[in-house]
Design a protein around this motif. Structure first.
Motif, PDB file in Angstrom:
ATOM      1  N   GLY A  81       0.791  -1.219   0.000  1.00 13.15           N
ATOM      2  CA  GLY A  81       0.000   0.000   0.000  1.00 13.15           C
ATOM      3  C   GLY A  81       0.825   1.272   0.000  1.00 13.15           C
ATOM      4  O   GLY A  81       1.871   1.358   0.638  1.00 13.15           O
ATOM      5  N   SER A  82       0.343   2.274  -0.745  1.00 16.01           N
ATOM      6  CA  SER A  82       0.902   3.630  -0.745  1.00 16.01           C
ATOM      7  C   SER A  82       2.354   3.696  -1.195  1.00 16.01           C
ATOM      8  O   SER A  82       3.116   4.556  -0.757  1.00 16.01           O
ATOM      9  CB  SER A  82       0.754   4.267   0.640  1.00 16.01           C
ATOM     10  OG  SER A  82      -0.603   4.337   1.023  1.00 16.01           O
ATOM     11  N   VAL A  83       2.757   2.801  -2.086  1.00 11.70           N
ATOM     12  CA  VAL A  83       4.068   2.889  -2.721  1.00 11.70           C
ATOM     13  C   VAL A  83       3.992   3.916  -3.848  1.00 11.70           C
ATOM     14  O   VAL A  83       2.987   4.014  -4.550  1.00 11.70           O
ATOM     15  CB  VAL A  83       4.505   1.524  -3.274  1.00 11.70           C
ATOM     16  CG1 VAL A  83       5.730   1.648  -4.174  1.00 11.70           C
ATOM     17  CG2 VAL A  83       4.777   0.559  -2.137  1.00 11.70           C
ATOM     18  N   THR A  84       5.061   4.678  -4.031  1.00 10.99           N
ATOM     19  CA  THR A  84       5.126   5.660  -5.107  1.00 10.99           C
ATOM     20  C   THR A  84       6.320   5.372  -6.004  1.00 10.99           C
ATOM     21  O   THR A  84       7.455   5.278  -5.531  1.00 10.99           O
ATOM     22  CB  THR A  84       5.254   7.090  -4.550  1.00 10.99           C
ATOM     23  OG1 THR A  84       4.127   7.380  -3.717  1.00 10.99           O
ATOM     24  CG2 THR A  84       5.306   8.107  -5.681  1.00 10.99           C
ATOM     25  N   LEU A  85       6.053   5.187  -7.297  1.00  5.54           N
ATOM     26  CA  LEU A  85       7.107   4.998  -8.286  1.00  5.54           C
ATOM     27  C   LEU A  85       7.195   6.241  -9.162  1.00  5.54           C
ATOM     28  O   LEU A  85       6.174   6.779  -9.587  1.00  5.54           O
ATOM     29  CB  LEU A  85       6.821   3.795  -9.186  1.00  5.54           C
ATOM     30  CG  LEU A  85       6.524   2.434  -8.541  1.00  5.54           C
ATOM     31  CD1 LEU A  85       6.400   1.378  -9.636  1.00  5.54           C
ATOM     32  CD2 LEU A  85       7.600   2.048  -7.546  1.00  5.54           C
ATOM     33  N   GLY A  86       8.422   6.687  -9.450  1.00  4.87           N
ATOM     34  CA  GLY A  86       8.612   7.760 -10.414  1.00  4.87           C
ATOM     35  C   GLY A  86       8.428   7.258 -11.829  1.00  4.87           C
ATOM     36  O   GLY A  86       7.903   6.165 -12.075  1.00  4.87           O
ATOM     37  N   ASP A  87       8.883   8.022 -12.799  1.00  9.38           N
ATOM     38  CA  ASP A  87       8.771   7.624 -14.204  1.00  9.38           C
ATOM     39  C   ASP A  87       9.865   6.619 -14.558  1.00  9.38           C
ATOM     40  O   ASP A  87      11.001   6.708 -14.073  1.00  9.38           O
ATOM     41  CB  ASP A  87       8.912   8.839 -15.116  1.00  9.38           C
ATOM     42  CG  ASP A  87       7.804   9.863 -14.926  1.00  9.38           C
ATOM     43  OD1 ASP A  87       6.729   9.477 -14.423  1.00  9.38           O
ATOM     44  OD2 ASP A  87       8.022  11.038 -15.263  1.00  9.38           O
ATOM     45  N   GLY A  88       9.527   5.667 -15.433  1.00  9.53           N
ATOM     46  CA  GLY A  88      10.532   4.761 -15.975  1.00  9.53           C
ATOM     47  C   GLY A  88      11.141   3.796 -14.989  1.00  9.53           C
ATOM     48  O   GLY A  88      12.239   3.285 -15.220  1.00  9.53           O
ATOM     49  N   VAL A  89      10.468   3.497 -13.909  1.00  9.60           N
ATOM     50  CA  VAL A  89      10.980   2.534 -12.923  1.00  9.60           C
ATOM     51  C   VAL A  89      10.793   1.113 -13.453  1.00  9.60           C
ATOM     52  O   VAL A  89       9.764   0.798 -14.061  1.00  9.60           O
ATOM     53  CB  VAL A  89      10.261   2.705 -11.565  1.00  9.60           C
ATOM     54  CG1 VAL A  89      10.645   1.592 -10.593  1.00  9.60           C
ATOM     55  CG2 VAL A  89      10.587   4.071 -10.977  1.00  9.60           C
ATOM     56  N   ILE A  90      11.791   0.256 -13.223  1.00  5.71           N
ATOM     57  CA  ILE A  90      11.715  -1.148 -13.631  1.00  5.71           C
ATOM     58  C   ILE A  90      11.741  -2.013 -12.378  1.00  5.71           C
ATOM     59  O   ILE A  90      12.685  -1.921 -11.568  1.00  5.71           O
ATOM     60  CB  ILE A  90      12.884  -1.521 -14.554  1.00  5.71           C
ATOM     61  CG1 ILE A  90      12.821  -0.687 -15.837  1.00  5.71           C
ATOM     62  CG2 ILE A  90      12.852  -3.019 -14.886  1.00  5.71           C
ATOM     63  CD1 ILE A  90      14.016  -0.884 -16.751  1.00  5.71           C
ATOM     64  N   ILE A  91      10.717  -2.853 -12.215  1.00  7.80           N
ATOM     65  CA  ILE A  91      10.626  -3.776 -11.089  1.00  7.80           C
ATOM     66  C   ILE A  91      10.781  -5.193 -11.630  1.00  7.80           C
ATOM     67  O   ILE A  91       9.969  -5.655 -12.426  1.00  7.80           O
ATOM     68  CB  ILE A  91       9.270  -3.649 -10.352  1.00  7.80           C
ATOM     69  CG1 ILE A  91       8.996  -2.199  -9.955  1.00  7.80           C
ATOM     70  CG2 ILE A  91       9.246  -4.578  -9.136  1.00  7.80           C
ATOM     71  CD1 ILE A  91       9.916  -1.639  -8.911  1.00  7.80           C
ATOM     72  N   GLY A  92      11.831  -5.906 -11.203  1.00  3.34           N
ATOM     73  CA  GLY A  92      12.087  -7.255 -11.688  1.00  3.34           C
ATOM     74  C   GLY A  92      11.106  -8.270 -11.135  1.00  3.34           C
ATOM     75  O   GLY A  92      10.378  -8.021 -10.170  1.00  3.34           O
TER      76      GLY A  92
END
Length: 331
Positions: free
Chosen positions: A263-274
């Motif tokens: 919950g309530s995680v914030t990702l910026g632009d262009g983030v890569i999650i494996g």
């Protein structure tokens, strides 16, 4: 749909450097090891160059920085990026989508207040609820449910089994694969005062999804406790991904299979999650950051940083630790 192409026709699409020639009609792309003499293959890495000699493919698309030899019967097309070139070839041979015999199937249930745009196709046993708005060219394959007050932008495609709950806002040109869940309740509970159970926290927000977003099969995007869970324009989400309530993804983020945002995680632009990576609640990941597969993120990550491990650390530091541990084991 055309079923075969000459090497010249394919190169006209790729605009690469054609070396050599093949008289074979090319009927499709295939891996180096599995290709036959009517197929084209590709090489995007030096480690695969050695496989070309034994491949039966009649042609190959290859990165222009790799050295590879042509022969009398096989052709080479050199391009800047073989992976992107192969995407264009796959598009040439992409089979047509399933056919709708009728634009709106008689078994579909559509509320009288729903607004259906021009050119929409709605398959058997779909449900479109009260005050739903579908833009032009929206496709709902069989057994899709769109609940009340949801809006969906132009040319979005939703595959069978997907459920979009009430009050969600979906952009244009999105693709949701089979059994996607959008807007289910966020996971919110609190111990009761008497300590004998759990109190469910109402989730009264919604989900907002931007344009050109693609979400893989069996993935879930939960509605917010209040306000919105947000997926930015151009995000690509793999199968079996969990995005929890009130998370916010910037533009053009990638999440690989089995990964998840609490919950309530914030990702910026262009983030890569494996793949299989997990992100702790209320964590912020800066634009351009990469989280390695299987990592566990428990704290904020700076823009552009690459992290690995569990708990996740800067990739360089984690690799040094792994090397040190191996040396200790060998001793």
């Amino acid at each position: 749909m055309k079923t075969s192409y000459t090497i010249e026709e394919i190169n006209a699409v790729l605009q690469g450097e054609l070396i050599g020639h093949t008289a074979e009609n090319i009927t499709g792309p295939e891996q180096l090891e599995n290709a036959n003499n009517n197929q084209i293959t590709f090489i995007g890495s030096a480690k695969y160059v050695k496989l070309w000699a034994d491949s039966k493919a009649c042609a190959v698309v290859v990165n222009d920085n790799l050295k590879i030899e042509a022969d009398d019967t096989r052709a080479i097309i050199k391009v800047k990026n073989a992976d992107l070139a192969m995407a264009k070839i796959l598009e040439l041979f992409n089979p047509p989508a399933p056919v709708f015999d009728t634009d709106i199937h008689p078994t579909a249930v559509i509320h009288e207040s729903a607004k259906i745009g021009n050119g929409c196709k709605i398959g058997p046993n779909c449900y479109v609820g009260k005050d739903v708005e579908l833009g032009n060219g929206v496709i709902l394959y069989p057994n899709v449910c769109i609940f009340d007050e949801t809006s969906i932008g132009d040319n979005t495609t939703i595959w069978s089994g997907t459920v979009i709950r009430e009050r969600c806002i979906i952009g244009s040109h999105c693709i949701f694969h089979t059994n996607v869940s959008i807007g289910a309740d966020g996971f919110g509970y609190h111990p009761s005062d008497d300590g004998r159970g759990l109190v469910k926290i109402p989730q009264i927000g919604n989900v907002i999804i931007g344009h050109f977003v693609e979400i893989g099969a069996n993935s879930c995007v939960d509605r917010a406790k209040f306000s919105s869970t947000i997926i930015g324009d151009g995000c690509k989400i793999d199968n079996l991904v969990q995005i929890a309530h009130n998370s916010i993804m910037g533009r053009a983020c990638i999440m690989a299979g089995h990964s998840g945002l609490a919950g309530s995680v914030t990702l910026g632009d262009g983030v890569i999650i494996g793949g299989s990576a997990s992100i702790k609640d209320h964590t912020k990941i800066g634009s351009g950051a990469t989280v390695g597969a299987g990592s566990g993120v428990v704290g904020d990550i700076k823009p552009g940083q690459t992290v690995l491990g569990y708990p996740a650390q800067d990739a360089r530091d984690m690799l040094k630790q792994w090397v040190a541990v191996r040396r200790m084991v060998k001793k």
